[in-house]
Design a protein around this motif. Sequence first.
Motif, PDB file in Angstrom:
ATOM      1  N   VAL A  68      -2.514  -3.180  -1.300  1.00 19.21           N
ATOM      2  CA  VAL A  68      -2.419  -1.821  -1.334  1.00 19.21           C
ATOM      3  C   VAL A  68      -2.163  -1.494   0.261  1.00 19.21           C
ATOM      4  O   VAL A  68      -3.099  -2.004   0.994  1.00 19.21           O
ATOM      5  N   THR A  69      -1.186  -0.681   0.755  1.00 20.81           N
ATOM      6  CA  THR A  69      -1.207  -0.464   1.937  1.00 20.81           C
ATOM      7  C   THR A  69      -1.401   1.204   2.243  1.00 20.81           C
ATOM      8  O   THR A  69      -1.077   1.912   1.336  1.00 20.81           O
ATOM      9  N   VAL A  70      -2.220   1.459   3.071  1.00 19.68           N
ATOM     10  CA  VAL A  70      -2.699   2.813   3.521  1.00 19.68           C
ATOM     11  C   VAL A  70      -2.050   2.823   5.021  1.00 19.68           C
ATOM     12  O   VAL A  70      -2.263   2.185   5.823  1.00 19.68           O
ATOM     13  N   ILE A  71      -1.109   4.038   5.091  1.00 19.48           N
ATOM     14  CA  ILE A  71      -0.642   4.220   6.539  1.00 19.48           C
ATOM     15  C   ILE A  71      -1.185   5.484   6.921  1.00 19.48           C
ATOM     16  O   ILE A  71      -1.256   6.493   6.540  1.00 19.48           O
ATOM     17  N   MET A  72      -1.827   5.323   8.324  1.00 23.47           N
ATOM     18  CA  MET A  72      -2.404   6.759   8.813  1.00 23.47           C
ATOM     19  C   MET A  72      -1.345   6.669  10.086  1.00 23.47           C
ATOM     20  O   MET A  72      -1.265   5.756  11.052  1.00 23.47           O
ATOM     21  N   ALA A  73      -0.711   7.995  10.200  1.00 32.04           N
ATOM     22  CA  ALA A  73       0.276   8.067  11.000  1.00 32.04           C
ATOM     23  C   ALA A  73       0.443   9.423  11.523  1.00 32.04           C
ATOM     24  O   ALA A  73       0.191  10.545  10.764  1.00 32.04           O
ATOM     25  N   GLY A  74       1.120   9.742  12.413  1.00 33.66           N
ATOM     26  CA  GLY A  74       1.296  11.325  12.912  1.00 33.66           C
ATOM     27  C   GLY A  74       2.766  11.808  12.757  1.00 33.66           C
ATOM     28  O   GLY A  74       3.089  12.909  12.925  1.00 33.66           O
ATOM     29  N   ARG A  75       3.675  10.793  12.231  1.00 31.95           N
ATOM     30  CA  ARG A  75       4.978  11.431  11.725  1.00 31.95           C
ATOM     31  C   ARG A  75       5.486  10.521  10.601  1.00 31.95           C
ATOM     32  O   ARG A  75       4.757   9.454  10.155  1.00 31.95           O
ATOM     33  N   PRO A  76       6.553  10.950   9.996  1.00 31.16           N
ATOM     34  CA  PRO A  76       7.114  10.194   8.870  1.00 31.16           C
ATOM     35  C   PRO A  76       7.862   8.720   9.220  1.00 31.16           C
ATOM     36  O   PRO A  76       8.852   9.060   9.917  1.00 31.16           O
ATOM     37  N   LEU A  77       6.941   7.685   9.214  1.00 32.10           N
ATOM     38  CA  LEU A  77       7.562   6.418   9.810  1.00 32.10           C
ATOM     39  C   LEU A  77       8.888   5.949   8.828  1.00 32.10           C
ATOM     40  O   LEU A  77       8.952   6.374   7.671  1.00 32.10           O
ATOM     41  N   THR A  78       9.432   5.195   9.355  1.00 29.50           N
ATOM     42  CA  THR A  78      10.717   4.269   8.707  1.00 29.50           C
ATOM     43  C   THR A  78      10.297   3.116   8.077  1.00 29.50           C
ATOM     44  O   THR A  78      10.140   2.123   8.593  1.00 29.50           O
ATOM     45  N   ILE A  79       9.823   3.284   6.506  1.00 27.30           N
ATOM     46  CA  ILE A  79       9.065   2.346   6.060  1.00 27.30           C
ATOM     47  C   ILE A  79       9.717   1.535   4.755  1.00 27.30           C
ATOM     48  O   ILE A  79       9.252   0.823   4.160  1.00 27.30           O
ATOM     49  N   GLU A  80      11.018   1.641   5.025  1.00 32.39           N
ATOM     50  CA  GLU A  80      11.734   1.074   3.711  1.00 32.39           C
ATOM     51  C   GLU A  80      11.554  -0.660   3.932  1.00 32.39           C
ATOM     52  O   GLU A  80      11.419  -0.936   2.584  1.00 32.39           O
ATOM     53  N   ARG A  81      11.577  -0.953   4.916  1.00 30.76           N
ATOM     54  CA  ARG A  81      11.417  -2.292   5.038  1.00 30.76           C
ATOM     55  C   ARG A  81      10.143  -2.759   4.943  1.00 30.76           C
ATOM     56  O   ARG A  81      10.114  -4.326   4.454  1.00 30.76           O
ATOM     57  N   ASP A  82       9.164  -2.012   4.639  1.00 30.07           N
ATOM     58  CA  ASP A  82       8.067  -2.501   4.453  1.00 30.07           C
ATOM     59  C   ASP A  82       7.659  -2.534   2.870  1.00 30.07           C
ATOM     60  O   ASP A  82       6.762  -3.150   2.488  1.00 30.07           O
ATOM     61  N   LEU A  83       8.259  -1.484   2.043  1.00 32.88           N
ATOM     62  CA  LEU A  83       7.954  -1.426   0.798  1.00 32.88           C
ATOM     63  C   LEU A  83       7.856  -2.391  -0.371  1.00 32.88           C
ATOM     64  O   LEU A  83       7.181  -2.470  -1.219  1.00 32.88           O
ATOM     65  N   PRO A  84       8.909  -3.463   0.122  1.00 33.19           N
ATOM     66  CA  PRO A  84       8.991  -4.755  -0.805  1.00 33.19           C
ATOM     67  C   PRO A  84       7.582  -5.509  -0.996  1.00 33.19           C
ATOM     68  O   PRO A  84       7.305  -6.407  -1.918  1.00 33.19           O
ATOM     69  N   TYR A  85       6.827  -5.282   0.145  1.00 26.94           N
ATOM     70  CA  TYR A  85       5.594  -6.146   0.471  1.00 26.94           C
ATOM     71  C   TYR A  85       4.404  -5.548   0.136  1.00 26.94           C
ATOM     72  O   TYR A  85       3.248  -5.887   0.470  1.00 26.94           O
ATOM     73  N   THR A  86       4.417  -4.566  -0.751  1.00 25.68           N
ATOM     74  CA  THR A  86       3.195  -3.852  -1.052  1.00 25.68           C
ATOM     75  C   THR A  86       3.440  -3.402  -2.588  1.00 25.68           C
ATOM     76  O   THR A  86       4.330  -2.976  -2.693  1.00 25.68           O
TER      77      THR A  86
END
Length: 748
Positions: free
Chosen positions: A517-535
Amino acid sequence: MKKGNVRCIFSILVCLLLGAKVYHMHAHQHDYSKEIETLLSRMTLEEKIGQMNQVNFDSLSDELLQQVENGEIGSFLNVTDPKVINILQKAAEKSKHKIPLIIARDVIHGYKTIFPVPLGQAASFEPAIAETGARIAAVEASEHGIKWTFAPMIDIARDARWGRIAESLGEDPFLSSLMGEAMVKGFQGRDLTAPTAIAACAKHFVGYGAAEGGRDYNSTSITPYALRNTYLVPFQKAIDAGVLTVMTSFNDNDGIPSSGNKYLLKEILRKEMRFSGLIVSDWNSVGEMITHGFAVDGKDAARLAASAGLNMEMNTGLYVKYLKRLVEEGRISISDIDASVRYILNVKFCLGLFDNRYLNISKESAIYSEKHLQAAREAAVKSAILLKNDNHTLPLREIRKIAIIGPMADAPYDQLGTWVFDGEPEHTVTPIGALRDYTEYKDIQFVYEPILRKSTDNDTVNFRKIRQTVETADAAIVFLGEESRLSGEAHSLSDINLIGYQSDLLREVKKVGKPVVTVIMAGRPLTIERDLPYTDALLYCFHPGTMGGPAIWDLLFGRANPSGKLPVTFVREVGQIPLYYNHNNTGRPAPDHAKTLYDKSGEKQSSVGDVSFYLDSGKEPLFPFGYGLSYSEFKYSGLSLSSKKIGMKGSLVISVTLKNTGNMDGTEVVQLYVRDRVGSIIRPVKELKGVQRVNLKAGESKVVRFVLSPDDLSFYGMDMIRKPEPGYYTVWVGGSSNTDLQETFLLE
């Protein structure tokens, strides 16, 4: 002097060019015109200019106190010590006219109790969250003497590279208007003379969020149609809500800096939008007109700003230095000076400062009260967006032990986000802190290994600990994101992937074979497409503030059901920017599932039949505006209209049946979108026109209704007059901007 016992907004319609004193009072509001005119008649030119001077406080000195006694300063920035404020106000009371100071501070999403960043609050799609957060911020800030904040920021933001997107309310004028109006009401309260009321400031006027390339302070090129139909919309809503002040932006639009733009301030803001409050510059924006190449020197900059109708200058000091000479030379009208001072004095009267300028430093503090902390926790819960949840990984059930990994799991300062001058990390409850200190989570077994110390960490030496940390657990919770310093003012980025080795960390955790399970805390919408397969699941939290830790566990363990929706489009890669849902159509719009370059290998180059999209990344975003999952499943059906035709004086009732088909109680944000099929200018493909948060028990159904009026369909057309245009309209209702449940009606 008569006290104003009701909420006062002094509505002055002043013909600035003529310097006429024309007052228009709203019903039930106190009229301070007599008091103001009496003061003005007694003030010297120097004293009037002093009211237009806002100074950044550094330290107390005899020289500074003498300036206050001389009436040379009208406002201070950044004083937070109540004892010092009382000393300054005492000096002001010794001045000839006893005009109180107004103390200002950037209180953006909390003073001590920090709420989610504004972009996070917008993700709740619930105005009550924004109003409560602003009210609590006002209560806490006013306790320390702050009576004016520079919020809400209602710049439309469509570029995630821009650091200040965190401070925005997203890409949509309707949502930004809804949340911005709520913040104005929260800051200013129901009674402006109340000790806990502080003046709100709608900023930045105007177009700052459209800065070229997402580079802060940069130029904009906004057309008159786009200005009125998009960028001015939230400002008009804030003005209608009674906002007391407006701040000019740093940027130039089409070559004219806002702080010296007479047409923008006098014609549009004052006359068209009927704003009757105080206009203040942004920090040194008057002096920066020299750097822009718009003003020759400081004297010229002061002339341009004052002539444009800028009432108070923040920090530069050019008004104090040059305005008297400019008046004496006949280059600045005394009527412009008097008009500015009227606006300034009116704010001070409306806030009750003439009657109550001193602080009661012995009263019981409300800062960090249980009520405030609970409200911040609720806001963090409702602001979180569930973006992925394969195989019902969440909520976590029958989990005996969890592995907690990542640099954001115990980052008390970074969790607060940008613009937290007064936030105190020692009061932040991080995810690790919540597990350690909160009784409801005391029984959860966990092992914690951050692996990376900071989001920017490029040292992978601790990667060797990943397997031994995760193998002993039933699931891994990976906390990633941005440090607070990576978003906010002057923090633009050209690469908005997860920074450092965070993506590598996530891939290594996934290799262990446990649910991730990934929890992202950020101040903007990051480009996370490359990370989605790994969670297996992903919860996105725009920096959640003081109570982010327990709020996140409330969601992960199912004590609360995610309900947040995206207030801004998530792009696949940075090259798609700007990409937003409410764009205009082209003459060659791309069809759904348009083929990319990689699907068309071997074809000869040709322009026949080609359409508007990227050959490599296609036309679709990663996640659309308004998107967000829940642990419940919601089914929409039975969309119906009360009529297929309505007149210009009629209204339309739009109904849809919403059913919670899941086995858990939940909340859905129901969204209404409209498209004007043909207009005198091209209309957006979809526009948000209504939202409702609907709570449904498992298995429960409810008919949700929206009322749409012709005024809701109004826009500035080719004739530059705001009105609805007859013709066919399409309406959609659903859970995001890409919903396809639709009907059509005719406006006659």
